[in-house]
Write a protein that holds these residues in place. Structure first.
Motif: not given
Length: 184
Positions: A70-78, A83-85, A106-113
């Motif tokens: 689980r990676v917080p979305r704010l880190l992914v967007e940074a 933030a554009d999908r 729901a959480e707005y996080d990124l999940y990497c398998l």
């Protein structure tokens, strides 16, 4: 085709082992093979299929077919600088070398398998690796766009998972960009 650097051959990503790991299915076999691989993580395959059809997501158990970082979305967007999908999706596919990742609505996080058992050795600050006995709400293949959980980078093959160093690099770069841009 290989890349060159000042007359010397440089190694391209696949020569360095930097590619999504998994068995390759071809053509029409790909989607059913990927679904079968994902459903191997279901406690009840029939219920999981029904939930995918009705809700677009189902609970799958980590530690069987995959673990999930689980990676917080704010880190992914940074890291992506957006933030554009659509642009975020292109960035994630490239950064994770085509490895599977989705946004949780729901959480707005990124999940990497990632490969099973990654949770036993994952030590990247600011993230969490879900392993054995953790459950994760996973979108059905083809589900795209808000407001539901959806893939930014769909699994391309059965058993294809993200390369762990690529996920770690995404997080480190996201933290760097967040700090240098005043966001963290």
């Amino acid at each position: 085709m290989s890349a060159t650097t000042q007359g010397r051959k440089a190694k391209v990503p696949h020569q360095l082992g930097l590619h999504a790991v998994g068995r390759e299915a071809t053509g029409r076999d790909r989607r059913p093979a990927v679904e079968h691989w994902l459903l191997a993580a279901a406690d009840d395959v029939t219920r999981a299929r029904r939930e995918w059809q009705e809700y677009g997501v189902t609970l799958l158990r980590c530690g069987r077919s995959f673990d999930a970082v689980r990676v917080p979305r704010l880190l992914v967007e940074a890291a992506a600088g957006t933030a554009d999908r659509a642009r975020l999706g292109r960035y994630i596919r490239a950064a994770l070398l085509g490895g599977p990742a989705f946004l949780d609505a729901a959480e707005y996080d990124l999940y990497c398998l990632v490969p099973p058992a990654t949770s036993t050795e994952w030590r990247v600050p600011g993230t969490e690796c879900l392993g054995k006995d953790a459950h994760l709400s996973v979108p059905h293949l083809g589900v795209a766009g808000a407001p539901r959980s959806s893939w930014l980078s769909e699994p391309v093959d059965a058993d294809a998972v993200c390369v762990r160093p690529a996920v770690a690099q995404l997080v480190v770069f996201g933290r760097f960009r967040a700090r240098t841009q005043g966001g963290g």
